[in-house]
Design a protein around this motif. Sequence first.
Motif, mmCIF file in Angstrom:
data_model
loop_
_atom_site.group_PDB
_atom_site.id
_atom_site.type_symbol
_atom_site.label_atom_id
_atom_site.label_comp_id
_atom_site.label_asym_id
_atom_site.label_seq_id
_atom_site.Cartn_x
_atom_site.Cartn_y
_atom_site.Cartn_z
ATOM 1 N N ASN A 180 0.802 -1.228 0.000
ATOM 2 C CA ASN A 180 0.000 0.000 0.000
ATOM 3 C C ASN A 180 0.832 1.274 0.000
ATOM 4 O O ASN A 180 0.323 2.350 0.271
ATOM 5 C CB ASN A 180 -0.982 -0.038 1.174
ATOM 6 C CG ASN A 180 -2.066 -1.050 0.921
ATOM 7 O OD1 ASN A 180 -3.006 -0.790 0.179
ATOM 8 N ND2 ASN A 180 -1.933 -2.236 1.495
ATOM 9 N N ARG A 181 2.106 1.119 -0.297
ATOM 10 C CA ARG A 181 3.022 2.248 -0.499
ATOM 11 C C ARG A 181 3.093 3.200 0.688
ATOM 12 O O ARG A 181 3.016 4.418 0.535
ATOM 13 C CB ARG A 181 2.649 3.018 -1.768
ATOM 14 C CG ARG A 181 2.730 2.190 -3.013
ATOM 15 C CD ARG A 181 2.492 3.046 -4.248
ATOM 16 N NE ARG A 181 2.295 2.203 -5.389
ATOM 17 C CZ ARG A 181 1.115 1.953 -5.937
ATOM 18 N NH1 ARG A 181 0.024 2.481 -5.446
ATOM 19 N NH2 ARG A 181 1.015 1.182 -6.994
ATOM 20 N N TRP A 182 3.246 2.622 1.878
ATOM 21 C CA TRP A 182 3.409 3.446 3.054
ATOM 22 C C TRP A 182 4.762 4.142 3.011
ATOM 23 O O TRP A 182 5.667 3.742 2.280
ATOM 24 C CB TRP A 182 3.297 2.599 4.312
ATOM 25 C CG TRP A 182 1.897 2.109 4.587
ATOM 26 C CD1 TRP A 182 0.833 2.086 3.736
ATOM 27 C CD2 TRP A 182 1.429 1.545 5.806
ATOM 28 N NE1 TRP A 182 -0.266 1.548 4.354
ATOM 29 C CE2 TRP A 182 0.072 1.210 5.628
ATOM 30 C CE3 TRP A 182 2.027 1.289 7.032
ATOM 31 C CZ2 TRP A 182 -0.694 0.640 6.637
ATOM 32 C CZ3 TRP A 182 1.276 0.724 8.041
ATOM 33 C CH2 TRP A 182 -0.080 0.412 7.841
ATOM 34 N N LYS A 183 4.895 5.165 3.802
ATOM 35 C CA LYS A 183 6.128 5.939 3.914
ATOM 36 C C LYS A 183 6.879 5.546 5.182
ATOM 37 O O LYS A 183 6.307 4.962 6.104
ATOM 38 C CB LYS A 183 5.820 7.439 3.956
ATOM 39 C CG LYS A 183 5.072 7.949 2.736
ATOM 40 C CD LYS A 183 5.927 7.909 1.522
ATOM 41 C CE LYS A 183 5.205 8.545 0.334
ATOM 42 N NZ LYS A 183 5.965 8.396 -0.892
ATOM 43 N N VAL A 184 8.151 5.903 5.235
ATOM 44 C CA VAL A 184 8.983 5.605 6.396
ATOM 45 C C VAL A 184 9.762 6.851 6.781
ATOM 46 O O VAL A 184 10.289 7.567 5.916
ATOM 47 C CB VAL A 184 9.958 4.441 6.094
ATOM 48 C CG1 VAL A 184 10.975 4.264 7.223
ATOM 49 C CG2 VAL A 184 9.193 3.150 5.851
ATOM 50 N N ILE A 185 9.815 7.098 8.077
ATOM 51 C CA ILE A 185 10.708 8.097 8.650
ATOM 52 C C ILE A 185 11.723 7.296 9.464
ATOM 53 O O ILE A 185 11.347 6.618 10.418
ATOM 54 C CB ILE A 185 9.956 9.097 9.544
ATOM 55 C CG1 ILE A 185 8.871 9.819 8.733
ATOM 56 C CG2 ILE A 185 10.929 10.099 10.147
ATOM 57 C CD1 ILE A 185 7.967 10.705 9.566
ATOM 58 N N PRO A 186 13.018 7.307 9.097
ATOM 59 C CA PRO A 186 13.997 6.395 9.688
ATOM 60 C C PRO A 186 14.460 6.730 11.115
ATOM 61 O O PRO A 186 15.301 6.021 11.662
ATOM 62 C CB PRO A 186 15.166 6.436 8.718
ATOM 63 C CG PRO A 186 15.024 7.716 7.999
ATOM 64 C CD PRO A 186 13.561 8.041 7.967
ATOM 65 N N HIS A 187 13.937 7.793 11.697
ATOM 66 C CA HIS A 187 14.229 8.158 13.082
ATOM 67 C C HIS A 187 13.062 8.987 13.586
ATOM 68 O O HIS A 187 12.119 9.239 12.837
ATOM 69 C CB HIS A 187 15.552 8.912 13.212
ATOM 70 C CG HIS A 187 15.634 10.105 12.304
ATOM 71 N ND1 HIS A 187 14.892 11.254 12.498
ATOM 72 C CD2 HIS A 187 16.343 10.312 11.176
ATOM 73 C CE1 HIS A 187 15.163 12.122 11.536
ATOM 74 N NE2 HIS A 187 16.032 11.571 10.706
#
Length: 190
Positions: free
Chosen positions: A93-100
């Motif tokens: 579902n093409r979620w986004k990621v914030i790596p911190h």
Amino acid sequence: MPDIKEQKLLYHLTSIENLSSIFHNGLKPRAQLDAFADVADAEILRKRQALELERYVPFHWFAANPFDGSVQRRRPDSQFVVISVHRNFAIRNRWKVIPHHPLADDGIQLLDYAEGFEAINWDVMNVRDYHDPQCKSICMAECLSPDVVSAGDFFKIFVSNHEVEALCEAKMREAGVTVQIGVNRGMFLR
């Protein structure tokens, strides 16, 4: 302790007070909510709104993370549940990621799932040293859904005890949904 990178789920802590609405309407981005039992810190919410993160439903990479602990310490008399979804669902579902932590001093990085997943420092996250600011920030990395996550998309709801499990089951019956429930005391403050 298992390697967080290799695990299969994502986790969202919420108050049991929100479950009826969640079962009926799905887990919504904050910008789409009218009335709900808010568990987050007001100052952090203002900063998240400035970054337009209220348009997403946040999930964490493991339960009992610094956010979960902070919320439960601030509301010791409240009951919480942890909603989980499969990471593959997030990928599809093409979620986004914030790596911190999204409010870290070095700014926000809102990345596509694959790029964000690789940008997380998993070795540091696996240490889970919340007294180390860098480690704590990485442990607060998020996976963000831009859409409502319906109860049918949940993998499992984790609860702290059998009493909370019974409350969840009653709310599911009222909403006409079925989600697997599991008691896992380790996901909650005692």
